[in-house]
Write a protein that holds these residues in place. Structure first.
Motif, PDB file in Angstrom:
ATOM      1  N   ASP A 136     -39.117  35.432  20.778  1.00  9.42           N
ATOM      2  CA  ASP A 136     -38.686  36.433  19.787  1.00  9.42           C
ATOM      3  C   ASP A 136     -39.788  36.683  18.756  1.00  9.42           C
ATOM      4  OD1 ASP A 136     -36.276  36.661  21.073  1.00  9.42           O
ATOM      5  OD2 ASP A 136     -35.126  35.492  19.594  1.00  9.42           O
ATOM      6  N   GLN A 137     -40.435  35.604  18.311  1.00 12.16           N
ATOM      7  CA  GLN A 137     -41.536  35.757  17.346  1.00 12.16           C
ATOM      8  C   GLN A 137     -42.702  36.526  17.970  1.00 12.16           C
ATOM      9  OE1 GLN A 137     -42.156  31.609  16.238  1.00 12.16           O
ATOM     10  NE2 GLN A 137     -41.609  32.140  14.126  1.00 12.16           N
ATOM     11  N   LEU A 138     -42.970  36.247  19.248  1.00 13.10           N
ATOM     12  CA  LEU A 138     -44.062  36.963  19.928  1.00 13.10           C
ATOM     13  C   LEU A 138     -43.751  38.456  20.022  1.00 13.10           C
ATOM     14  CD1 LEU A 138     -44.956  34.462  22.792  1.00 13.10           C
ATOM     15  CD2 LEU A 138     -46.436  35.160  20.902  1.00 13.10           C
ATOM     16  N   LYS A 139     -42.515  38.792  20.341  1.00 18.29           N
ATOM     17  CA  LYS A 139     -42.140  40.214  20.436  1.00 18.29           C
ATOM     18  C   LYS A 139     -42.260  40.897  19.076  1.00 18.29           C
ATOM     19  CE  LYS A 139     -39.280  39.857  24.511  1.00 18.29           C
ATOM     20  NZ  LYS A 139     -37.943  39.751  25.087  1.00 18.29           N
ATOM     21  N   LYS A 140     -41.874  40.180  18.023  1.00 17.36           N
ATOM     22  CA  LYS A 140     -41.994  40.735  16.673  1.00 17.36           C
ATOM     23  C   LYS A 140     -43.473  40.940  16.325  1.00 17.36           C
ATOM     24  CE  LYS A 140     -40.392  39.821  11.963  1.00 17.36           C
ATOM     25  NZ  LYS A 140     -41.594  39.653  11.193  1.00 17.36           N
ATOM     26  N   SER A 141     -44.307  39.957  16.691  1.00 18.96           N
ATOM     27  CA  SER A 141     -45.740  40.082  16.424  1.00 18.96           C
ATOM     28  C   SER A 141     -46.348  41.219  17.232  1.00 18.96           C
ATOM     29  CB  SER A 141     -46.461  38.779  16.771  1.00 18.96           C
ATOM     30  OG  SER A 141     -46.042  37.751  15.913  1.00 18.96           O
ATOM     31  N   GLN A 142     -45.809  41.431  18.434  1.00 14.00           N
ATOM     32  CA  GLN A 142     -46.317  42.508  19.280  1.00 14.00           C
ATOM     33  C   GLN A 142     -46.033  43.865  18.618  1.00 14.00           C
ATOM     34  OE1 GLN A 142     -44.979  42.057  23.302  1.00 14.00           O
ATOM     35  NE2 GLN A 142     -46.036  43.874  24.018  1.00 14.00           N
ATOM     36  N   LYS A 143     -44.865  43.994  17.984  1.00 10.72           N
ATOM     37  CA  LYS A 143     -44.532  45.224  17.269  1.00 10.72           C
ATOM     38  C   LYS A 143     -45.450  45.405  16.065  1.00 10.72           C
ATOM     39  CE  LYS A 143     -39.695  45.521  18.557  1.00 10.72           C
ATOM     40  NZ  LYS A 143     -38.309  45.289  18.139  1.00 10.72           N
ATOM     41  N   ASP A 144     -45.896  44.260  15.491  1.00 14.75           N
ATOM     42  CA  ASP A 144     -46.778  44.315  14.325  1.00 14.75           C
ATOM     43  C   ASP A 144     -48.247  44.456  14.713  1.00 14.75           C
ATOM     44  OD1 ASP A 144     -44.526  44.019  12.794  1.00 14.75           O
ATOM     45  OD2 ASP A 144     -44.808  41.871  12.441  1.00 14.75           O
ATOM     46  N   GLY A 145     -48.545  44.662  15.997  1.00 16.13           N
ATOM     47  CA  GLY A 145     -49.920  44.933  16.388  1.00 16.13           C
ATOM     48  C   GLY A 145     -50.564  43.943  17.333  1.00 16.13           C
ATOM     49  N   MET A 146     -49.862  42.911  17.775  1.00 22.94           N
ATOM     50  CA  MET A 146     -50.452  41.971  18.730  1.00 22.94           C
ATOM     51  C   MET A 146     -50.576  42.671  20.089  1.00 22.94           C
ATOM     52  SD  MET A 146     -48.982  38.360  20.210  1.00 22.94           S
ATOM     53  CE  MET A 146     -49.165  37.403  18.726  1.00 22.94           C
ATOM     54  N   PRO A 147     -51.745  42.543  20.743  1.00 27.12           N
ATOM     55  CA  PRO A 147     -51.899  43.163  22.054  1.00 27.12           C
ATOM     56  C   PRO A 147     -50.888  42.596  23.065  1.00 27.12           C
ATOM     57  CG  PRO A 147     -54.017  42.411  21.207  1.00 27.12           C
ATOM     58  CD  PRO A 147     -52.964  41.901  20.293  1.00 27.12           C
ATOM     59  N   SER A 155     -50.523  33.871  17.927  1.00 24.69           N
ATOM     60  CA  SER A 155     -49.836  33.423  19.142  1.00 24.69           C
ATOM     61  C   SER A 155     -50.004  31.915  19.319  1.00 24.69           C
ATOM     62  CB  SER A 155     -50.339  34.174  20.375  1.00 24.69           C
ATOM     63  OG  SER A 155     -51.679  33.811  20.677  1.00 24.69           O
ATOM     64  N   LYS A 156     -51.182  31.388  18.954  1.00 24.04           N
ATOM     65  CA  LYS A 156     -51.405  29.943  19.065  1.00 24.04           C
ATOM     66  C   LYS A 156     -50.503  29.185  18.095  1.00 24.04           C
ATOM     67  CE  LYS A 156     -56.092  30.261  20.779  1.00 24.04           C
ATOM     68  NZ  LYS A 156     -57.492  30.328  20.428  1.00 24.04           N
ATOM     69  N   GLU A 157     -50.304  29.744  16.892  1.00 23.09           N
ATOM     70  CA  GLU A 157     -49.408  29.112  15.921  1.00 23.09           C
ATOM     71  C   GLU A 157     -47.970  29.099  16.433  1.00 23.09           C
ATOM     72  OE1 GLU A 157     -49.804  31.187  12.214  1.00 23.09           O
ATOM     73  OE2 GLU A 157     -51.936  30.703  12.048  1.00 23.09           O
ATOM     74  N   ILE A 158     -47.551  30.195  17.034  1.00 25.26           N
ATOM     75  CA  ILE A 158     -46.185  30.293  17.568  1.00 25.26           C
ATOM     76  C   ILE A 158     -45.995  29.275  18.688  1.00 25.26           C
ATOM     77  CG2 ILE A 158     -44.592  31.782  18.857  1.00 25.26           C
ATOM     78  CD1 ILE A 158     -45.805  34.167  17.243  1.00 25.26           C
ATOM     79  N   ILE A 159     -46.991  29.168  19.573  1.00 22.67           N
ATOM     80  CA  ILE A 159     -46.917  28.206  20.677  1.00 22.67           C
ATOM     81  C   ILE A 159     -46.877  26.778  20.124  1.00 22.67           C
ATOM     82  CG2 ILE A 159     -48.159  27.241  22.651  1.00 22.67           C
ATOM     83  CD1 ILE A 159     -49.244  30.109  23.151  1.00 22.67           C
ATOM     84  N   ALA A 160     -47.729  26.484  19.149  1.00 23.53           N
ATOM     85  CA  ALA A 160     -47.774  25.133  18.569  1.00 23.53           C
ATOM     86  C   ALA A 160     -46.429  24.769  17.924  1.00 23.53           C
ATOM     87  CB  ALA A 160     -48.898  25.035  17.550  1.00 23.53           C
ATOM     88  N   ALA A 161     -45.827  25.718  17.223  1.00 16.39           N
ATOM     89  CA  ALA A 161     -44.527  25.455  16.587  1.00 16.39           C
ATOM     90  C   ALA A 161     -43.455  25.199  17.644  1.00 16.39           C
ATOM     91  CB  ALA A 161     -44.128  26.632  15.705  1.00 16.39           C
ATOM     92  N   ALA A 162     -43.479  25.964  18.735  1.00 17.40           N
ATOM     93  CA  ALA A 162     -42.503  25.780  19.811  1.00 17.40           C
ATOM     94  C   ALA A 162     -42.691  24.419  20.475  1.00 17.40           C
ATOM     95  CB  ALA A 162     -42.630  26.895  20.840  1.00 17.40           C
ATOM     96  N   VAL A 163     -43.947  24.032  20.725  1.00 11.37           N
ATOM     97  CA  VAL A 163     -44.233  22.737  21.357  1.00 11.37           C
ATOM     98  C   VAL A 163     -43.762  21.599  20.450  1.00 11.37           C
ATOM     99  CG1 VAL A 163     -46.115  21.197  22.050  1.00 11.37           C
ATOM    100  CG2 VAL A 163     -46.094  23.560  22.833  1.00 11.37           C
ATOM    101  N   ASP A 209     -49.612  36.374  27.816  1.00 11.02           N
ATOM    102  CA  ASP A 209     -50.278  35.080  28.061  1.00 11.02           C
ATOM    103  C   ASP A 209     -49.588  33.964  27.273  1.00 11.02           C
ATOM    104  OD1 ASP A 209     -52.076  36.313  29.725  1.00 11.02           O
ATOM    105  OD2 ASP A 209     -53.725  36.376  28.263  1.00 11.02           O
ATOM    106  N   ALA A 210     -49.220  34.267  26.026  1.00  9.51           N
ATOM    107  CA  ALA A 210     -48.545  33.271  25.194  1.00  9.51           C
ATOM    108  C   ALA A 210     -47.176  32.924  25.782  1.00  9.51           C
ATOM    109  CB  ALA A 210     -48.398  33.797  23.770  1.00  9.51           C
ATOM    110  N   GLU A 211     -46.449  33.942  26.267  1.00  6.41           N
ATOM    111  CA  GLU A 211     -45.147  33.686  26.901  1.00  6.41           C
ATOM    112  C   GLU A 211     -45.307  32.777  28.111  1.00  6.41           C
ATOM    113  OE1 GLU A 211     -42.264  36.760  27.907  1.00  6.41           O
ATOM    114  OE2 GLU A 211     -42.930  37.904  26.167  1.00  6.41           O
TER     115      GLU A 211
END
Length: 187
Positions: free
Chosen positions: A140-151, A5-13, A157-159
């Motif tokens: 979208d990446q967060l939702k995909k990660s959530q399907k792959d097991g992210m709590p 999630s931190k990587e996704i946030i960093a890429a978005a920023v 929190d990341a959103e």
């Protein structure tokens, strides 16, 4: 998973920051009544079949606040540079003496000032759209990660932190636009 999630946030920023930097660079090319060589950064000249910005084929000097001199590195480019400046519709009338091109910067009319403000707002809106696109892609990446097991709570929190970044970048964009509008409208 929290690292993801931190990587996704960093890429978005990073993408949001690039949108703001692009906006600032684009607004530098809008002249605000005084000579500014950056106005030629996006004016392309046909240089041996390749569209090339004027600063890459000539030196652009500002001897005083109302004059710019363009000294082409090859004299045969003078007519092409003049044509490119006229085609760019910058409000300049180039004059050449066979060696260099002199441009007298006329004071901006009220109509031209309003047009530049409108164009700068359009650029600002494009930057905001880029910021929103970065947010959408990150979510979208967060939702995909959530399907792959992210709590789910980590994803939420990341959103929320992505939305805070979006709000901050939108404020930055508004501040950049306000400063440019003030510069343009100052007589």
């Amino acid at each position: 998973m929290a690292d993801n999630s931190k990587e996704i946030i960093a890429a978005a920023v990073k993408r949001m920051n690039e949108a703001v930097v692009h906006l600032e660079e684009e607004l530098k090319t809008y002249r605000a009544g005084k000579a500014n060589p950056a106005v030629f950064n996006n004016v392309m000249v046909n240089y041996y079949g390749n569209p090339t910005p004027i600063p890459q084929v000539a030196s652009v000097n500002v001897p005083d606040a109302r004059t710019m001199l363009i000294q082409p590195w090859e004299k045969n480019l003078i007519p092409q540079i003049e044509k490119a400046i006229m085609d760019a519709n910058l409000g300049f009338t180039p004059q050449n003496n066979g060696e260099q091109i002199r441009i007298n910067v006329p004071p901006l009319t009220e109509e031209r000032r309003k047009e530049l403000v409108k164009r700068s707002r359009t650029e600002g809106e494009s930057a905001k759209i880029s910021v929103r696109n970065a947010r959408r892609d990150a979510i979208d990446q967060l939702k995909k990660s959530q399907k792959d097991g992210m709590p789910e709570d980590v994803a939420k929190d990341a959103e929320n932190s992505i939305q805070k970044e979006v709000d901050g970048f939108n404020k930055k964009i508004d501040a950049v636009l306000a400063a440019k509008e003030k510069e343009i409208l100052t007589v």
